[in-house]
Design a protein around this motif. Structure first.
Motif, PDB file in Angstrom:
ATOM      1  N   MET A  57     102.676 -31.734   2.553  1.00  0.00           N
ATOM      2  CA  MET A  57     101.751 -30.814   2.029  1.00  0.00           C
ATOM      3  C   MET A  57     102.781 -30.016   0.894  1.00  0.00           C
ATOM      4  SD  MET A  57      98.858 -29.274   1.795  1.00  0.00           S
ATOM      5  CE  MET A  57      98.227 -30.286   3.299  1.00  0.00           C
ATOM      6  N   ARG A  58     102.202 -29.699  -0.306  1.00  0.00           N
ATOM      7  CA  ARG A  58     102.888 -28.770  -1.309  1.00  0.00           C
ATOM      8  C   ARG A  58     102.968 -27.379  -0.765  1.00  0.00           C
ATOM      9  NH1 ARG A  58     101.517 -31.169  -7.279  1.00  0.00           N
ATOM     10  NH2 ARG A  58     100.922 -33.263  -6.847  1.00  0.00           N
ATOM     11  N   ALA A  59     104.180 -26.741  -1.058  1.00  0.00           N
ATOM     12  CA  ALA A  59     104.091 -25.228  -0.682  1.00  0.00           C
ATOM     13  C   ALA A  59     103.202 -24.478  -1.609  1.00  0.00           C
ATOM     14  CB  ALA A  59     105.714 -24.888  -1.073  1.00  0.00           C
ATOM     15  N   GLY A  60     102.777 -23.634  -0.979  1.00  0.00           N
ATOM     16  CA  GLY A  60     101.648 -22.666  -1.657  1.00  0.00           C
ATOM     17  C   GLY A  60     100.188 -23.134  -1.466  1.00  0.00           C
ATOM     18  N   LEU A  61      99.977 -24.323  -1.182  1.00  0.00           N
ATOM     19  CA  LEU A  61      98.577 -24.984  -1.025  1.00  0.00           C
ATOM     20  C   LEU A  61      97.864 -24.499   0.252  1.00  0.00           C
ATOM     21  CD1 LEU A  61      98.867 -28.295  -2.654  1.00  0.00           C
ATOM     22  CD2 LEU A  61      97.963 -26.328  -3.741  1.00  0.00           C
ATOM     23  N   PRO A  62      96.706 -24.468   0.559  1.00  0.00           N
ATOM     24  CA  PRO A  62      96.106 -23.931   1.856  1.00  0.00           C
ATOM     25  C   PRO A  62      96.458 -24.838   2.643  1.00  0.00           C
ATOM     26  CG  PRO A  62      94.578 -23.678   0.076  1.00  0.00           C
ATOM     27  CD  PRO A  62      95.748 -24.599  -0.878  1.00  0.00           C
ATOM     28  N   VAL A  63      96.337 -24.587   3.948  1.00  0.00           N
ATOM     29  CA  VAL A  63      96.154 -25.704   5.024  1.00  0.00           C
ATOM     30  C   VAL A  63      94.749 -26.096   5.390  1.00  0.00           C
ATOM     31  CG1 VAL A  63      96.961 -25.834   7.458  1.00  0.00           C
ATOM     32  CG2 VAL A  63      98.394 -24.758   5.945  1.00  0.00           C
ATOM     33  N   ALA A  64      94.655 -27.508   5.606  1.00  0.00           N
ATOM     34  CA  ALA A  64      93.420 -28.040   6.149  1.00  0.00           C
ATOM     35  C   ALA A  64      93.745 -29.267   6.669  1.00  0.00           C
ATOM     36  CB  ALA A  64      92.594 -28.415   4.802  1.00  0.00           C
ATOM     37  N   ARG A  65      92.664 -29.517   7.899  1.00  0.00           N
ATOM     38  CA  ARG A  65      92.809 -30.657   8.742  1.00  0.00           C
ATOM     39  C   ARG A  65      91.858 -31.534   8.496  1.00  0.00           C
ATOM     40  NH1 ARG A  65      92.794 -26.125  11.773  1.00  0.00           N
ATOM     41  NH2 ARG A  65      90.884 -26.830  12.859  1.00  0.00           N
ATOM     42  N   PRO A  66      91.981 -32.874   8.745  1.00  0.00           N
ATOM     43  CA  PRO A  66      91.054 -33.885   8.594  1.00  0.00           C
ATOM     44  C   PRO A  66      89.876 -33.822   9.426  1.00  0.00           C
ATOM     45  CG  PRO A  66      93.343 -34.970   8.980  1.00  0.00           C
ATOM     46  CD  PRO A  66      93.542 -33.487   9.075  1.00  0.00           C
ATOM     47  N   GLY A  67      88.645 -33.867   8.748  1.00  0.00           N
ATOM     48  CA  GLY A  67      87.450 -33.390   9.366  1.00  0.00           C
ATOM     49  C   GLY A  67      86.941 -32.038   9.009  1.00  0.00           C
ATOM     50  N   MET A  68      87.740 -31.314   8.548  1.00  0.00           N
ATOM     51  CA  MET A  68      87.014 -29.978   8.161  1.00  0.00           C
ATOM     52  C   MET A  68      86.282 -29.973   6.961  1.00  0.00           C
ATOM     53  SD  MET A  68      90.536 -27.342   8.494  1.00  0.00           S
ATOM     54  CE  MET A  68      89.497 -26.048   8.335  1.00  0.00           C
ATOM     55  N   ARG A  69      85.183 -29.197   6.910  1.00  0.00           N
ATOM     56  CA  ARG A  69      84.185 -29.450   5.995  1.00  0.00           C
ATOM     57  C   ARG A  69      84.793 -27.955   5.173  1.00  0.00           C
ATOM     58  NH1 ARG A  69      78.465 -29.886   8.808  1.00  0.00           N
ATOM     59  NH2 ARG A  69      78.828 -31.402  10.364  1.00  0.00           N
ATOM     60  N   ILE A  70      85.002 -28.481   3.734  1.00  0.00           N
ATOM     61  CA  ILE A  70      85.555 -27.230   2.935  1.00  0.00           C
ATOM     62  C   ILE A  70      84.693 -27.060   1.708  1.00  0.00           C
ATOM     63  CG2 ILE A  70      87.533 -26.484   1.764  1.00  0.00           C
ATOM     64  CD1 ILE A  70      89.482 -27.384   4.030  1.00  0.00           C
ATOM     65  N   GLY A  71      84.263 -26.276   1.291  1.00  0.00           N
ATOM     66  CA  GLY A  71      83.521 -26.091  -0.036  1.00  0.00           C
ATOM     67  C   GLY A  71      84.646 -25.667  -1.040  1.00  0.00           C
ATOM     68  N   LEU A  72      84.364 -25.733  -2.103  1.00  0.00           N
ATOM     69  CA  LEU A  72      85.294 -25.862  -3.152  1.00  0.00           C
ATOM     70  C   LEU A  72      84.471 -24.795  -4.329  1.00  0.00           C
ATOM     71  CD1 LEU A  72      87.003 -29.311  -3.784  1.00  0.00           C
ATOM     72  CD2 LEU A  72      87.955 -27.265  -2.557  1.00  0.00           C
ATOM     73  N   LEU A  73      84.535 -23.939  -4.752  1.00  0.00           N
ATOM     74  CA  LEU A  73      84.212 -23.184  -5.688  1.00  0.00           C
ATOM     75  C   LEU A  73      84.946 -22.808  -6.612  1.00  0.00           C
ATOM     76  CD1 LEU A  73      81.107 -21.563  -6.611  1.00  0.00           C
ATOM     77  CD2 LEU A  73      82.380 -19.374  -5.274  1.00  0.00           C
ATOM     78  N   GLY A  74      84.569 -23.520  -7.883  1.00  0.00           N
ATOM     79  CA  GLY A  74      85.734 -23.394  -8.891  1.00  0.00           C
ATOM     80  C   GLY A  74      84.926 -22.297  -9.974  1.00  0.00           C
ATOM     81  N   GLY A  75      85.918 -21.995 -10.878  1.00  0.00           N
ATOM     82  CA  GLY A  75      85.574 -20.835 -11.925  1.00  0.00           C
ATOM     83  C   GLY A  75      86.649 -19.937 -12.360  1.00  0.00           C
ATOM     84  N   SER A  76      86.311 -19.363 -13.743  1.00  0.00           N
ATOM     85  CA  SER A  76      87.313 -18.524 -14.041  1.00  0.00           C
ATOM     86  C   SER A  76      87.321 -17.286 -13.160  1.00  0.00           C
ATOM     87  CB  SER A  76      86.800 -18.014 -15.470  1.00  0.00           C
ATOM     88  OG  SER A  76      85.545 -17.787 -15.643  1.00  0.00           O
ATOM     89  N   PHE A  77      86.422 -16.654 -12.394  1.00  0.00           N
ATOM     90  CA  PHE A  77      86.471 -15.580 -11.502  1.00  0.00           C
ATOM     91  C   PHE A  77      87.036 -14.388 -12.501  1.00  0.00           C
ATOM     92  CE2 PHE A  77      86.399 -18.951  -8.645  1.00  0.00           C
ATOM     93  CZ  PHE A  77      85.509 -18.527  -7.895  1.00  0.00           C
ATOM     94  N   ASP A  78      86.461 -14.117 -13.828  1.00  0.00           N
ATOM     95  CA  ASP A  78      86.979 -13.169 -14.739  1.00  0.00           C
ATOM     96  C   ASP A  78      86.042 -12.046 -15.097  1.00  0.00           C
ATOM     97  OD1 ASP A  78      88.893 -12.236 -16.602  1.00  0.00           O
ATOM     98  OD2 ASP A  78      88.069 -13.470 -18.095  1.00  0.00           O
ATOM     99  N   PRO A  79      85.616 -11.350 -14.224  1.00  0.00           N
ATOM    100  CA  PRO A  79      86.239 -10.941 -12.793  1.00  0.00           C
ATOM    101  C   PRO A  79      85.360 -11.791 -11.798  1.00  0.00           C
ATOM    102  CG  PRO A  79      85.303  -8.979 -13.511  1.00  0.00           C
ATOM    103  CD  PRO A  79      85.081  -9.861 -14.486  1.00  0.00           C
ATOM    104  N   ALA A  80      86.060 -11.897 -10.395  1.00  0.00           N
ATOM    105  CA  ALA A  80      85.139 -11.951  -9.319  1.00  0.00           C
ATOM    106  C   ALA A  80      84.195 -11.027  -9.153  1.00  0.00           C
ATOM    107  CB  ALA A  80      86.140 -12.359  -8.209  1.00  0.00           C
ATOM    108  N   HIS A  81      82.866 -11.307  -8.487  1.00  0.00           N
ATOM    109  CA  HIS A  81      82.078 -10.332  -8.431  1.00  0.00           C
ATOM    110  C   HIS A  81      81.042 -10.598  -7.055  1.00  0.00           C
ATOM    111  CE1 HIS A  81      79.134 -12.945 -10.100  1.00  0.00           C
ATOM    112  NE2 HIS A  81      79.753 -13.183 -11.126  1.00  0.00           N
ATOM    113  N   GLN A  82      80.125  -9.631  -6.875  1.00  0.00           N
ATOM    114  CA  GLN A  82      79.428 -10.023  -5.547  1.00  0.00           C
ATOM    115  C   GLN A  82      78.644 -11.296  -5.541  1.00  0.00           C
ATOM    116  OE1 GLN A  82      79.822  -7.954  -2.744  1.00  0.00           O
ATOM    117  NE2 GLN A  82      78.775  -9.287  -1.752  1.00  0.00           N
ATOM    118  N   GLY A  83      78.200 -11.498  -6.719  1.00  0.00           N
ATOM    119  CA  GLY A  83      77.210 -12.909  -6.908  1.00  0.00           C
ATOM    120  C   GLY A  83      78.078 -13.827  -6.296  1.00  0.00           C
TER     121      GLY A  83
END
Length: 199
Positions: free
Chosen positions: A1-27
């Motif tokens: 595992m590379r340093a700085g990357l999140p930890v995740a175990r096999p079998g976990m269900r992980i959603g990926l929300l990509g974007g610029s988040f410029d800025p992040a907001h309540q939506g």
């Protein structure tokens, strides 16, 4: 595992929300909370991108956007990352491929608002993305009908799941996608940037 990357175990269900988040907001927060609930996700990772090739102007520095996003969140199951900068990827297809290599056995789901499904066919190698991970589409104001009629939705019509199947999305072999409705937030990063003025 590379340093700085999140930890995740096999079998976990992980959603990926990509974007610029410029800025992040309540939506963004609303979409995240709905995705965790509807798709039965263990985690959601916000992938704060270095830049969006479909946007004319560059965003604020990644570190600034990540810091702002982290201040908005209180749920420890939501992780704000600069993964694309860490991996050196710019395109979503490359990012998803890299994450699947780094985290074998993790059940990733790509999350997007219905406004993004409208233009999904313009993304670089969008069909490769759909072939790598299931896609959870969450309704955004004014784009539900356009999303259902979008070129990508038409091409992927046979892979669409019913709302009753949404909770199993992470377990489905791609291509698989579902469009779900949620309480609307009309906030957008563009509006917030104009409201706060130049940086």
């Amino acid at each position: 595992m590379r340093a700085g990357l999140p930890v995740a175990r096999p079998g976990m269900r992980i959603g990926l929300l990509g974007g610029s988040f410029d800025p992040a907001h309540q939506g963004h927060v609303n979409i995240t909370e709905a995705a965790m609930r509807v798709f039965h996700l263990d985690r959601v990772w916000w992938l704060v991108s270095p830049g969006n090739p479909l946007k004319e102007h560059g965003p604020a520095p990644v570190a600034e956007r990540v810091a702002h996003a982290r201040r908005m969140l209180t749920d420890p199951r939501v992780v704000v990352t600069g993964i694309e900068q860490d991996l050196g990827t710019r395109m979503t297809a490359d990012t998803v491929a890299a994450l699947k290599r780094i985290y074998p056995g993790v059940r990733f789901v790509w999350l997007m608002g219905s406004d993004n499904l409208v233009q999904f066919h313009r993304w670089d190698r969008w069909q490769d993305i759909a072939a790598m991970v299931p896609i959870g589409v969450l309704a955004r104001p004014g784009s539900r009908t356009a999303a259902r009629r979008s070129p990508a939705a038409q091409v992927m019509a046979r892979a669409r799941l019913s709302l009753a199947q949404a909770e199993t999305l992470a377990l489905r072999a791609p291509p698989a996608w579902v469009l779900v409705n949620l309480r609307m937030s009309r906030q957008s990063s563009t509006v917030l940037r104009h409201a706060t003025g130049p940086r």
